[in-house]
Each structure stands twice: as structure tokens, then as C-alpha cells.
Enzyme design. Structure first.
Site, PDB file in Angstrom:
ATOM      1  N   GLU A 123       1.564   0.266  -4.905  1.00 33.02           N
ATOM      2  CA  GLU A 123       1.111   1.572  -5.384  1.00 33.02           C
ATOM      3  C   GLU A 123       2.301   2.527  -5.415  1.00 33.02           C
ATOM      4  O   GLU A 123       2.780   2.958  -4.369  1.00 33.02           O
ATOM      5  CB  GLU A 123       0.035   2.127  -4.454  1.00 33.02           C
ATOM      6  CG  GLU A 123      -1.262   1.335  -4.468  1.00 33.02           C
ATOM      7  CD  GLU A 123      -2.297   1.939  -3.546  1.00 33.02           C
ATOM      8  OE1 GLU A 123      -3.407   2.228  -4.014  1.00 33.02           O
ATOM      9  OE2 GLU A 123      -1.986   2.126  -2.358  1.00 33.02           O
TER      10      GLU A 123
ATOM     11  N   ASP B 133       0.841  -1.186   0.000  1.00 34.84           N
ATOM     12  CA  ASP B 133       0.000   0.000   0.000  1.00 34.84           C
ATOM     13  C   ASP B 133       0.883   1.245   0.000  1.00 34.84           C
ATOM     14  O   ASP B 133       1.872   1.316   0.742  1.00 34.84           O
ATOM     15  CB  ASP B 133      -0.891  -0.031   1.246  1.00 34.84           C
ATOM     16  CG  ASP B 133      -1.863   1.120   1.296  1.00 34.84           C
ATOM     17  OD1 ASP B 133      -2.736   1.187   0.418  1.00 34.84           O
ATOM     18  OD2 ASP B 133      -1.747   1.955   2.211  1.00 34.84           O
TER      19      ASP B 133
END
Length: 886
Positions: A526, A489
């Protein structure tokens, strides 16, 4: 970022002091005390970056000295002396965001005082020529790394077992004392002064017992010395609701389900060929009436449930991984079912466009059983709310059984990991790391405040021990839980070096030594570039551009936005794109512009999608829709290069994920409202095809093949089962029309949401739902069986892949791609299209047998005329043609 204030013309004589003491008393002369202002709690404008250097934002560059006061046991009047200095090249490289601030050199004679100073109150003071005196706190991560990092980074932390006897270790270099609260009694711990690690060696009867650390430490966030009772950051097991850590050995055979040691996994799929289903654990089964363990880890052992049958069908078609949204211990959800709130109203009684459903759910959301899980509490323990038995190590067994169930269905397992932030910081009860080493694990801004650009209290993986925690935690999940991949993340908030360290540590795992082949574990994340770390401000980030060529993929938003239209933060959600009718089937939104503007934007979107189909390669050359010969890196995406990948596998393609509206919901907004559900289903499959048939890895949100809806909710992290649950049985619908989505993140879209939600014609039936899923699985089969979709290099893609009709005369809404022996036509228009490729005239092609004999009989009507080289494709259809024998 703050900048150095303008210097005054008048030089000022100043004295600088670092003051510390266990009692938190500032020691100075009575006159200085009378004129001094105490530092604001938590503020820290000075940064002690290593044993030699202090940087102080706003200080004067002048002759100075450092003074520190005393604690209860130290004599007054001692000093850490500073002189104005400059940063070395190494220091500038390590702290690029601080290079404009005044630097001071620590007198070598005083460096020996640092370890003592760091274990109490620490304040920087400034004295001016006219007697005024200012104070500020001091940030200490850099000097802690310098003094302790080299030894501490090799320490084994948490519970470590040797011959059945545990040793518990915690890194707490700034603590005055640390002891162990074990099973209701206090056990002393011994400090290793070279590493800052505290240890207690236990007996065999410690196994299974609850414990916490009692850490007495100066806490800058509250401006006083505290004794924190805190769980172990390296916990391997917890009591329910994370109240205590447990002394548990993950290697204990009692925690291994039957067959665990000899678990046979599906064949590893290289990242560049991976097809991934992103799945929230509770969504998967909580409303599956055929599951014996709804909402639990064990739902993946229910081989005959509707959900598991569907996952098996996807695996058989070519899906290789299931990506689980966070399943580590989080701070939000009560783990005991008796403590979980439930909606107190009949949600089925309200209209499909009513605001009553979300209003009712909002009253229980804070204490219900639902959350996405991006609220880390303990990084390396399974979340207890998904366990049938949340108390103790039983959740370890259940988690392992889940991995077995997925592997048995033909799927490898990816974990979504969230090391970029914690649920809380400071003295908050949900703060673990910051209550053990205050001010170290969190990333601090130049004023000492905790960075929150990630949404929450940001962490600092650039610091030695936070970076170590990331590596150690990932390796534990890989070795002890046999996880096959990790999705990071907000990976752009990590240093590139940290993610490469994870890769290196995993690569060292071997089947013989560790029971897993670490080289086959995939990594992606990400790579967004924003916040206080943006543009490599503090370190070289793990962003899209920087990770190219590493073998670690980043999500690509380029084709995603082109396929859907607009961006995720548009005020008007009706902005259209390639797969939502831009120019070819316009809606009424004024944001789309006039026909000429729509046409121009659509053609640019087609160039973005072409770059995506190559795997987002920077150096892939092709003719764009303006007729220019360009590289992928020369196609503009919001002011940045569209192509950034060095090799296929660097960029991960997707059309939807858990963030933002589901693909069906985006199309509900964007397609003209009169569009039939049959055509909506066709556009859904076409949108998914742009990722499924690309080079490199691709991901789709679970249920997208079933036209999954969250009733237009764009941020369903806390929206409960009502909006989030997957519906595997088409008779239960797809989730559309469950009411207006929660007001907190969607109210500005309600005027656009009401009309489609109220329209029963937008709710698909079984024909559309099952048909879309079958057509998507056909695409997966084609991808899995055609080697040309797994090309390893840019050169191989350049040679095999082309867009023969690209240029000024390209058809708006249609992309034709040639890939080795395949020709793929993406027809996003509402009309049948003929695509003539003169260079292929006379060569035999036929619709791919998977589609010719597949579920979608409309696609089966696609045809090819060899005399002219013309491919004819029905409206809203992606058709794959294969070269046949002469």
C-alpha cells in the site's frame, strides 16, 4: 508538524543541559531545583540526532552549555557542552522535518560521555537569564544509530545455532543490565560495547526451553527505571499466548514436514502477470463443513474440501498466488480454544436487517477467535490461534504444511506483513520492542509522542535496527517458510530505501544456498501518502509515485474508485460509478448530481479506467473523453496524477479487497434496489474484469467471484465469523442479510443498509453465484492464455493497446479497448450496445473461444459484423473478441 515559535526581540542568555542518571535524579543547584519544572513523562522536544548534534524545538539560539547530572555511580557537575550550530547538508537530508528548529553542536571533548548518558535518564534543560529553567526529554534514535548502528546492523539476533549450541542475542544499547530468564533460572548476558548487543551462549539442553529477557532500562513513558521481562523480538517460536519465547532452530529437521526439503512449487509468475486471491485464513474454512481442520493452517491440506477445490479451480483458470492476510503472531486473539469467547445467542433467529446480531457479537468480539491480524506482537512467528497445537514449535510444522498444500494446489503463497506499527508501545504488556529499547523502534513526533497515523503505535523503519528487523524478518519467512511474495501494509510509511533493502536481500537468496530463488519472490504494498511521513517529510517514502520503476508494485486506487463510484469514505454509500450504474442506471441518491453532472463524471471515470487498463502508466498517451491527446499522468485523480507507473507491474489493479465493503455489498448500495440478482452478478463480473484484464498485477478478494457479502460491513476486522466467513457451497448463500453490520464502524450507514438487507430479492441463488464464478474464471483463462496481457514496457503497451472510440463521441458506460489481436468491450449499461470501429472494417474477429464456449450464455451471444467493424455486446457484459485467420 509543529513549527518554530516566533522569536522574541530580546536576546536571552540561556544554558542548555542534557541530564542523565541511573536513578532518574536531576542534578542541579538547589536554586535551580526550586525553580525547575520536571519534564512531562514521555515528552521530548529535544532530539539527539548524532554524536555531534542536538536539535531542540523551541530553544533559543544563544550561547549555551550542556550540563548533566549524575547517577548513583557518577560524580556530579560533569557536562556535555553545546554551542549553537547549524545542520550539515547530510543532516538536513536525514532530518528534513527538523530543519527549522535550533541546532546545537556537541563539544568534541564531551562526545565520549554519550554512551554512558544514553543508559539512564536523559533530560534537556534550559536556563534563562532571569533564573528560570525548563526541562524536556530527549529523543535518542539518531545518536543510537550513529554510535551503534554500523556494528549492530550486522549482528545476528535472536536464537542462532552453531553445531547444535544456541546463542541468544538482543540489541539493548540503553539498558543498564540484561539477563536471560531461561527455564525458571537467571543467566547473565554479556554486553558488546561496540554494538550494544547482549549475548548468552547456551548448551544443547537449552533447545526447546522457554526464555525471556530481563531488561533494566530507563523508560521515558513512565519516567522511571524499570526491569522489563520481555520476549525476544527475534523469536522463532513461542509458548501459547506469546508468554515466553522458545529456543528453537528453524533448521531442525524435526520441524520439516515430509517432502519439505524437496518441495516443488508451481512455476513462478512474473509480478506483471500475477493474478492474486486475497484470503483471510480463518474465513477460508471456519464454516466449510467439508474441511477437517476448520479455521486452521491445516485446512489447506484438506485437498477434497469445498474451499480447496475452489482454489484449485481458480489456479487452473489462471490465479497464480494466494495472498494471506496476516498470519504472524498477533496480540489480540486468545490462542487456546478454551479461552476463546463465543456468541451467546442464536444468530440465525434474527431478521436480515436486525441490529441484534451485531449487538450479540460485540459482547464477545474482544475475546473471540477472530481478528484480521493487523496487531503485530512477534513479526517472525506464526500466529498460534490458527494452529491445532498452539503451544511450542508445532505451529511451525503446520504453517509449512499449509504452504505445501497451497503449492500442491498450483498456488504460490504471499504473506501480508505489517511492519509499520506494533500492537502497543511504552510499558504496555503487548509492547515488545519499546520495552527493550524505549523510544527507539517507535516513530516519535516532534514532542516525543508516538505517531499513530497508521492506526496504532507506529514504528520507524528509517532507524537502522527497525529497518534491519524488517529485512531480517522477511528473509526468515522466505528462507524458512518458503513464502513466495510479501504484501506490505501501509508501505508508504516505510522509507523507499528500506523496501529496496528487502528486495536486495531477497535477490541474494539462491536455491543452492538457501533453498529458494529470491529473485522470483514478488513484492507489493500500500503506497498511500498520509500521516506524519506524508510528502516525503521525513524520508523518501515507499509511495505510489516513488516506487515507480522499482519492480515493486503499489495498489492503485484510481480505477478502483472509478469502477465502484465515489470513495471509501463517502457519507452516502450510494454514490455510483462505471460498474454501478452512474448515469446509465441512476439510483435515487442526490449525491450523484443531475444527469449532466453524472454524464461528465462517468466519462472522467472511463478515462481513469483506461489508465488502469494500461497498468496505470504515467507516459501512456491516448485520447481522453474530451478529445485531447493526453498522457496517463495528465488525467486527474483527486488532484494527483492518475497515471504514475513507469512500467507494467508498478501498479496493482483491484476492484475490492478486505478493506471497505465487498464488491457485492458496494453494488448492493449503489445499484438501484430493483436491479435483479442476475444483473447484479453481471455487474460484479464486469467490475472484476477491469482488473482481471488489465496490464500489470491484479488482486481480488477471496469469494468475490462467488458474490461474497459481509452484510454491508465496511470494516470487518473484528466482526467475527458470522459476518466474515466464506461460503463455498452456494446453498449456504453469499453472506448477505446476516443482520446490520457492527455499529462501531457502520452505524452511520444503517439508514441506507436496512432497505437492501430486508429485501429478499437481493440475496442471490446458486444460479447467480456459480454463474458469476464461472464467468470470472473464463476471464482468468483469457488473461492466462493471451500473451498481450503481459507486456513488459510502456513502449510495448503504447504500441499494442489503444482505445479506438475514445473522444468526445465516446459512449457513456462503454469502453472499447484494442490489445494486439484482441478487442475488448466493457458494456456497463443496462442495454445492448453496438461499438463500430471503422479502422477494423473488413478484418475478421470472433468472440474469444473461451467465452463462445464458456459458462455465460448471454456473453456467448456477443457478435461482430466485419463489413462495418461493429461489435455488438449484451447489456452488463464484458466481451473479448479475437482476430481470426482470413
Amino acid at each position: 508538524m509543529s513549527f518554530l515559535p516566533r522569536r522574541t526581540a530580546r536576546r536571552m542568555a540561556v544554558a542548555l543541559a542534557l541530564t542523565f542518571g541511573a536513578t532518574g535524579l536531576l542534578v542541579s543547584s538547589p536554586q535551580q531545583q526550586a525553580q525547575a519544572s520536571p519534564p512531562v513523562a514521555g515528552q521530548a522536544l529535544a532530539q539527539w540526532i548524532d554524536r555531534d548534534t542536538v536539535i531542540w524545538k523551541g530553544a533559543e539560539r544563544a550561547d549555551a552549555q550542556l550540563e548533566f547530572g549524575a547517577g548513583e555511580s557518577e560524580p556530579a557537575g560533569r557536562r556535555i557542552r553545546l554551542t549553537p550550530g547549524t545542520l550539515s547538508p547530510a543532516e538536513r537530508a536525514a532530518y528534513p522535518h527538523l530543519t527549522g528548529y535550533p541546532a546545537f553542536t556537541v563539544d568534541p571533548r564531551d562526545q565520549g560521555l554519550a554512551r554512558t548518558a544514553l543508559r539512564g535518564r536523559l533530560v534537556a534543560t534550559q536556563h534563562t537569564a532571569d533564573g528560570r529553567r525548563a526541562t524536556t526529554g530527549v529523543q535518542i534514535p539518531g545518536v543510537l544509530d550513529d554510535l551503534y548502528g554500523a556494528r549492530a546492523q550486522h549482528a545476528a539476533l535472536g536464537p542462532v545455532f552453531r553445531h547444535g549450541r544456541p546463542t541468544l542475542s538482543v540489541w539493548a544499547p540503553t539498558a543498564r543490565t540484561v539477563s536471560l530468564e531461561l527455564d525458571g533460572r537467571t543467566v547473565p548476558m554479556r554486553r558488546d560495547d561496540s554494538s550494544g548487543v547482549w549475548r548468552a551462549q547456551g548448551q544443547r539442553d537449552w533447545v526447546g526451553k522457554p526464555y525471556r529477557y530481563l531488561v533494566t532500562v530507563w523508560a521515558p513513558s513512565v519516567g522511571k527505571t524499570v526491569t522489563n521481562k520481555v520476549t525476544d523480538p527475534y523469536s522463532t517460536a513461542l509458548t501459547a499466548d506469546s508468554g515466553r519465547s522458545l529456543v528453537v532452530d528453524l533448521g531442525d529437521p524435526k520441524l520439516a514436514p515430509k517432502g519439505w526439503a524437496g518441495l516443488r512449487k508451481p512455476a513462478a509468475v512474473p509480478l506483471r502477470r500475477a493474478r492474486i486471491q486475497e484470503l483471510h485464513l480463518r474465513d477460508f474454512s471456519v464454516e466449510d463443513r467439508t474441511s477437517r481442520h476448520p479455521g486452521q493452517y491445516l485446512a489447506f491440506t484438506d485437498a477434497r474440501s469445498d474451499g480447496m477445490r475452489h482454489l484449485k479451480s481458480l489456479a487452473a483458470a489462471g490465479t497464480s498466488y494466494v495472498h494471506l492476510l496476516p498470519v504472524f503472531d498477533g496480540a489480540t486473539v486468545p490462542e487456546k480454544r478454551a479461552d476463546q469467547d463465543r456468541p451467546g445467542c442464536d444468530l440465525t433467529a434474527y431478521a436480515p436487517d436486525s441490529d441484534r446480531q451485531q449487538e450479540c457479537l460485540a459482547r464477545s468480539a474482544a475475546r473471540d477467535a477472530y481478528n484480521w491480524g493487523y496487531d503485530p506482537l512477534h513479526y517472525t512467528v506464526p500466529e498460534g490461534s490458527y494452529a491445532a497445537a498452539p503451544e511450542g514449535a508445532a505451529r511451525t510444522v503446520e504453517f509449512r504444511r499449509m504452504v505445501q498444500g497451497l503449492n500442491g494446489a498450483g498456488l504460490r503463497t504471499v504473506m501480508d506483513v505489517v511492519y509499520n506499527h506494533t500492537a502497543a508501545s511504552g510499558q504496555d504488556p503487548h509492547s515488545v520492542l519499546d520495552r527493550i529499547v524505549p523510544g527507539y523502534y517507535q516513530r516519535l513526533l516532534d514532542d516525543g509522542g508516538v505517531a499513530t497515523s497508521t492506526c496504532c503505535s507506529g514504528t520507524a523503519p528509517e532507524h537502522t535496527m527497525m529497518g534491519k528487523l524488517v529485512v531480517d524478518s522477511v528473509v526468515t519467512w522466505a528462507r524458512q517458510y518458503k513464502i513466495d511474495g510479501f504484501r506490505f501494509d501501509l508501505m508508504g510509511h516505510h522509507p523507499k530505501a528500506n523496501i529496496l533493502a528487502v528486495r536486495k536481500a531477497l535477490d541474494a537468496l539462491t536455491p543452492a544456498k538457501d533453498g529458494v530463488d529470491g529473485k522470483r519472490i514478488i513484492l507489493y504494498g500500500e503506497g498511500w501518502n498520509f500521516g506524519e511521513a506524508a510528502n516525503d517529510a521525513r524520508f523518501v517514502q515507499a509511495t505510489q509515485r516513488n516506487m515507480a520503476g522499482t519492480g515493486i508494485a503499489t495498489f492503485s486506487d484510481r480505477a478502483r474508485d472509478a469502477v465502484r463510484g465515489g470513495g471509501p469514505f463517502d457519507a452516502d454509500p450510494r454514490v455510483q460509478g462505471f460498474a454501478s450504474g452512474l448515469y446509465t442506471d441512476p439510483n435515487s441518491s442526490p449525491e450523484n448530481g443531475d444527469p449532466a453532472a453524472q454524464r461528465a463524471r462517468l466519462l472522467h471515470y472511463q478515462d481513469l479506467i483506461k489508465v488502469g487498463l494500461t497498468g496505470n502508466l504515467a507516459d501512456y498517451a491516448f485520447t481522453d473523453t474530451a478529445g485531447r491527446r493526453v498522457k496517463g499522468s495528465q488525467i486527474d485523480y483527486n488532484g494527483t496524477p492518475a497515471g504514475y507507473a513507469a512500467d507494467p507491474g508498478d501498479a496493482l489493479a483491484y476492484a475490492d479487497a478486505h478493506d471497505n465493503e465487498t464488491l457485492y455489498d458496494a453494488l448492493a448500495y449503489k445499484l438501484p434496489q430493483a436491479t435483479s440478482t442476475a444483473d447484479r452478478a453481471r455487474m460484479q463480473v464486469l467490475a472484476l474484469a477491469t482488473a482481471a484484464l488489465s496490464q500489470g498485477p491484479a488482486l481480488s478478494q477471496a469469494g468475490s467471484d462467488l458474490l461474497r457479502s459481509k452484510s454491508l460491513d465496511r470494516n470487518s476486522f473484528n466482526s467475527g465469523d458470522w459476518f466474515n466467513a466464506l461460503h463455498w457451497n452456494c446453498a449456504d448463500g453469499n453472506g448477505f442479510g446476516r443482520g446490520l453490520p457492527p455499529a462501531a464502524d457502520n452505524k452511520d450507514k444503517w439508514p441506507y443498509a436496512r432497505p437492501p438487507l430486508a429485501d429478499p430479492a437481493l440475496r442471490p441463488g446458486c444460479t447467480e453465484i456459480t454463474g458469476a464464478s464461472a464467468a470470472y474464471r473464463d476471464l482468468l483463462r483469457i488473461h492466462a492464455t493471451e500473451p498481450a496481457f503481459g507486456l513488459p514496457t510502456t513502449a510495448a503497451v503504447q504500441q499494442a493497446l489503444s482505445f479506438p472510440l475514445s473522444g468526445k463521441d465516446e459512449t457513456p458506460g462503454v469502453i472499447t479497448m484494442r490489445l494486439a489481436d484482441l478487442v475488448i468491450v466493457f458494456n456497463a449499461t443496462p442495454h445492448q450496445r453496438h461499438q463500430t470501429v471503422p479502422t477494423l472494417a473488413g478484418r475478421p474477429y470472433a468472440l474469444h473461444p473461451v467465452q463462445a464456449h464458456g459458462a455465460d450464455r448471454t456473453t456467448a451471444t456477443a457478435s461482430y459484423a466485419p463489413a462495418s467493424g461493429t461489435f455488438t455486446v449484451p447489456a452488463r457484459t464484458v466481451a473479448v473478441f479475437r482476430h481470426t485467420q482470413e
